[in-house]
Design a protein around this motif. Sequence first.
Motif, PDB file in Angstrom:
ATOM      1  N   ILE A  89      -8.850   9.154  -4.019  1.00 38.15           N
ATOM      2  CA  ILE A  89      -8.606   9.985  -3.040  1.00 38.15           C
ATOM      3  C   ILE A  89      -8.166  11.288  -3.762  1.00 38.15           C
ATOM      4  O   ILE A  89      -8.568  12.380  -3.231  1.00 38.15           O
ATOM      5  CB  ILE A  89      -7.458   9.449  -1.921  1.00 38.15           C
ATOM      6  CG1 ILE A  89      -8.112   8.436  -1.016  1.00 38.15           C
ATOM      7  CG2 ILE A  89      -6.979  10.778  -1.250  1.00 38.15           C
ATOM      8  CD1 ILE A  89      -7.195   7.776  -0.298  1.00 38.15           C
ATOM      9  N   LYS A 108       0.665   4.518  -2.757  1.00 42.06           N
ATOM     10  CA  LYS A 108       0.592   5.885  -2.220  1.00 42.06           C
ATOM     11  C   LYS A 108       1.530   6.797  -2.618  1.00 42.06           C
ATOM     12  O   LYS A 108       1.263   8.003  -3.148  1.00 42.06           O
ATOM     13  CB  LYS A 108       0.252   5.815  -0.475  1.00 42.06           C
ATOM     14  CG  LYS A 108       0.070   7.178  -0.016  1.00 42.06           C
ATOM     15  CD  LYS A 108      -0.037   7.134   1.487  1.00 42.06           C
ATOM     16  CE  LYS A 108      -0.485   8.572   1.788  1.00 42.06           C
ATOM     17  NZ  LYS A 108       0.469   9.467   1.525  1.00 42.06           N
ATOM     18  N   PHE A 136      -7.084  -2.777  -5.591  1.00 44.76           N
ATOM     19  CA  PHE A 136      -7.651  -1.933  -4.703  1.00 44.76           C
ATOM     20  C   PHE A 136      -6.956  -0.975  -4.430  1.00 44.76           C
ATOM     21  O   PHE A 136      -7.436   0.309  -4.287  1.00 44.76           O
ATOM     22  CB  PHE A 136      -7.952  -2.904  -3.621  1.00 44.76           C
ATOM     23  CG  PHE A 136      -8.598  -2.264  -2.483  1.00 44.76           C
ATOM     24  CD1 PHE A 136      -9.954  -2.097  -2.210  1.00 44.76           C
ATOM     25  CD2 PHE A 136      -7.713  -1.870  -1.481  1.00 44.76           C
ATOM     26  CE1 PHE A 136     -10.461  -1.497  -1.246  1.00 44.76           C
ATOM     27  CE2 PHE A 136      -8.312  -1.040  -0.382  1.00 44.76           C
ATOM     28  CZ  PHE A 136      -9.819  -0.972  -0.212  1.00 44.76           C
ATOM     29  N   PHE A 137      -5.673  -0.865  -4.151  1.00 46.89           N
ATOM     30  CA  PHE A 137      -4.861   0.002  -3.749  1.00 46.89           C
ATOM     31  C   PHE A 137      -4.749   1.275  -4.537  1.00 46.89           C
ATOM     32  O   PHE A 137      -4.744   2.376  -4.406  1.00 46.89           O
ATOM     33  CB  PHE A 137      -3.448  -0.218  -3.375  1.00 46.89           C
ATOM     34  CG  PHE A 137      -3.340  -1.177  -2.273  1.00 46.89           C
ATOM     35  CD1 PHE A 137      -4.138  -0.878  -0.915  1.00 46.89           C
ATOM     36  CD2 PHE A 137      -2.537  -2.011  -2.164  1.00 46.89           C
ATOM     37  CE1 PHE A 137      -4.043  -1.773   0.074  1.00 46.89           C
ATOM     38  CE2 PHE A 137      -2.342  -3.042  -0.924  1.00 46.89           C
ATOM     39  CZ  PHE A 137      -3.222  -2.866   0.218  1.00 46.89           C
ATOM     40  N   ALA A 147     -17.039   0.645  -7.200  1.00 47.94           N
ATOM     41  CA  ALA A 147     -16.486   1.960  -7.321  1.00 47.94           C
ATOM     42  C   ALA A 147     -17.126   2.821  -8.126  1.00 47.94           C
ATOM     43  O   ALA A 147     -17.261   3.903  -8.018  1.00 47.94           O
ATOM     44  CB  ALA A 147     -14.927   1.479  -7.623  1.00 47.94           C
ATOM     45  N   TYR A 154     -18.180   6.403  -7.034  1.00 46.58           N
ATOM     46  CA  TYR A 154     -17.629   7.731  -7.425  1.00 46.58           C
ATOM     47  C   TYR A 154     -18.086   8.538  -8.530  1.00 46.58           C
ATOM     48  O   TYR A 154     -17.741   9.586  -9.001  1.00 46.58           O
ATOM     49  CB  TYR A 154     -16.073   7.620  -7.894  1.00 46.58           C
ATOM     50  CG  TYR A 154     -15.297   6.665  -6.703  1.00 46.58           C
ATOM     51  CD1 TYR A 154     -14.998   7.194  -5.283  1.00 46.58           C
ATOM     52  CD2 TYR A 154     -14.588   5.617  -6.923  1.00 46.58           C
ATOM     53  CE1 TYR A 154     -14.765   6.685  -4.339  1.00 46.58           C
ATOM     54  CE2 TYR A 154     -13.876   5.088  -5.932  1.00 46.58           C
ATOM     55  CZ  TYR A 154     -13.979   5.446  -4.653  1.00 46.58           C
ATOM     56  OH  TYR A 154     -13.304   4.985  -3.394  1.00 46.58           O
ATOM     57  N   GLU A 168       0.749  -1.273   0.138  1.00 44.00           N
ATOM     58  CA  GLU A 168       0.130   0.048   0.049  1.00 44.00           C
ATOM     59  C   GLU A 168       0.993   1.310  -0.108  1.00 44.00           C
ATOM     60  O   GLU A 168       0.481   2.307  -0.915  1.00 44.00           O
ATOM     61  CB  GLU A 168      -0.932   0.057   1.205  1.00 44.00           C
ATOM     62  CG  GLU A 168      -1.838   1.273   1.446  1.00 44.00           C
ATOM     63  CD  GLU A 168      -3.071   0.957   2.353  1.00 44.00           C
ATOM     64  OE1 GLU A 168      -3.799   1.908   2.353  1.00 44.00           O
ATOM     65  OE2 GLU A 168      -2.990   0.133   2.954  1.00 44.00           O
ATOM     66  N   TYR A 185      -6.887   1.871  -7.121  1.00 42.95           N
ATOM     67  CA  TYR A 185      -8.354   2.438  -7.005  1.00 42.95           C
ATOM     68  C   TYR A 185      -8.396   3.572  -5.870  1.00 42.95           C
ATOM     69  O   TYR A 185      -8.984   4.673  -6.151  1.00 42.95           O
ATOM     70  CB  TYR A 185      -9.316   1.543  -7.254  1.00 42.95           C
ATOM     71  CG  TYR A 185      -9.859   0.742  -8.363  1.00 42.95           C
ATOM     72  CD1 TYR A 185      -9.001   0.629  -9.175  1.00 42.95           C
ATOM     73  CD2 TYR A 185     -11.175   0.496  -8.209  1.00 42.95           C
ATOM     74  CE1 TYR A 185      -9.324  -0.028 -10.386  1.00 42.95           C
ATOM     75  CE2 TYR A 185     -11.541  -0.344  -9.589  1.00 42.95           C
ATOM     76  CZ  TYR A 185     -10.405  -0.716 -10.679  1.00 42.95           C
ATOM     77  OH  TYR A 185     -10.766  -1.270 -11.810  1.00 42.95           O
ATOM     78  N   LYS A 186      -7.996   3.070  -4.562  1.00 40.68           N
ATOM     79  CA  LYS A 186      -8.250   3.933  -3.492  1.00 40.68           C
ATOM     80  C   LYS A 186      -7.420   5.228  -3.514  1.00 40.68           C
ATOM     81  O   LYS A 186      -8.200   6.128  -3.300  1.00 40.68           O
ATOM     82  CB  LYS A 186      -7.645   3.023  -2.369  1.00 40.68           C
ATOM     83  CG  LYS A 186      -7.475   3.546  -1.012  1.00 40.68           C
ATOM     84  CD  LYS A 186      -6.909   3.005   0.213  1.00 40.68           C
ATOM     85  CE  LYS A 186      -6.921   3.624   1.376  1.00 40.68           C
ATOM     86  NZ  LYS A 186      -6.660   2.853   2.590  1.00 40.68           N
ATOM     87  N   TYR A 187      -6.135   5.010  -4.148  1.00 43.41           N
ATOM     88  CA  TYR A 187      -5.296   6.202  -3.835  1.00 43.41           C
ATOM     89  C   TYR A 187      -5.616   7.081  -5.219  1.00 43.41           C
ATOM     90  O   TYR A 187      -5.614   8.401  -5.065  1.00 43.41           O
ATOM     91  CB  TYR A 187      -3.815   5.961  -3.794  1.00 43.41           C
ATOM     92  CG  TYR A 187      -3.625   5.623  -2.248  1.00 43.41           C
ATOM     93  CD1 TYR A 187      -3.624   6.498  -1.172  1.00 43.41           C
ATOM     94  CD2 TYR A 187      -3.553   4.206  -2.085  1.00 43.41           C
ATOM     95  CE1 TYR A 187      -3.444   6.163  -0.075  1.00 43.41           C
ATOM     96  CE2 TYR A 187      -3.272   3.875  -0.651  1.00 43.41           C
ATOM     97  CZ  TYR A 187      -3.626   4.900   0.321  1.00 43.41           C
ATOM     98  OH  TYR A 187      -3.306   4.415   1.704  1.00 43.41           O
TER      99      TYR A 187
END
Length: 267
Positions: A134, A78, A126-127, A177, A181, A74, A129-131
Motif C-alpha cells: 500500500i 499498519k 501477509f500483513f 505478490a 506488484y 494487523e 506484504y499488504k501494508y
Amino acid sequence: MTSSASSTSKRVAIITGAADGIGRGIALRLAKDGLDLGLFDLPRSQQKLEQLAEEIKNEFGVRVVNVYGDVSKEEDVKRLVDTVVQELGSLWAMIANAGISINRVLHETPTEELDKVLNVNFKGTFFCYKYAAIQLIKQGKGGRILGASSIAAKKGLPEQTVYSGTKFAIRGMTQCAAMDYGKYGITVNSYAPGVIETPLMDYLDEYHTSQTGQPKGSWTKSFENACVLGRLGKPEDVAKLVSFLVSDDAAFITGQSYLVDGGICFD
C-alpha cells in the motif's frame, strides 16, 4: 550495494523480528549498506532492540526507529509502517523476517499451536506484504518486499508439518505478490535459510535432543555433515543475500525464493 552512499542513505527498510538471529544480522548489514531502518519486535525484546539500535547508529550513522508489537496483529503492522514512514519519510524495502517454529508430528499438534504458527508466520508475513505494498504503490517509486521462507519450503521435513506448511505458503504468496506488484516496479522475493546459528535453532535443538536423549547441540551439529560446505550458516550469510535483493542490482529478479543452506537442498 553498488549504488552511491548518497542515494542509499535516503532509502528506508523495515525489518521485523529484528532483535535476534537472522533479523539482527539483516539489520546490521543493511545499516552498513547505508539504509535507514525501522526495527520491529515484540515488547519483551525492547532491551535487545534498543541495544541494537544504539550499536547501528554509533557504527554506521544511519537513522533508526524502533517499533514494538506483534506481526500477527494487523493493526500493529499498519502502525509499524505508518510510524516508520512518519519518522523516516518513506519506505523502500519491507523485510518480513519474523517467524516461529513449533515441531510436532501432525496428529500430535494441538490446534492452539497450529493457530499460533499460522498467525505469526503466514498472517504476519501477509500483513507485512499488504501494508508495505500500500505504501510503496502510494509513493510510486518502486521498492522491495522480502519474506522469510525456509529450506522447509523447498522440502518437507519430519515433525514440521505446520512450520513447513507456512513456509511453502510464503513461497506461493511471494510468487502471487510478484505478479500483482510488478507493474509498480516493486519486486517481491523470499530467502530460504537452512540451518543457521540462531536462538531459534537452539530451541529446536533442545526439543529434538530432549526427545532422543542425545547431548545438547548434537541435533544441530548433525547438519554439518548434510551440508556440502561442512558448516552451519550464520545470520550474516542470509543478510548478504538480503542486501543484494534490496539493491538496484536485483531490479530484474522477482517472485523467487532463494536457498541459503550451504548445499543441503538443491532446486
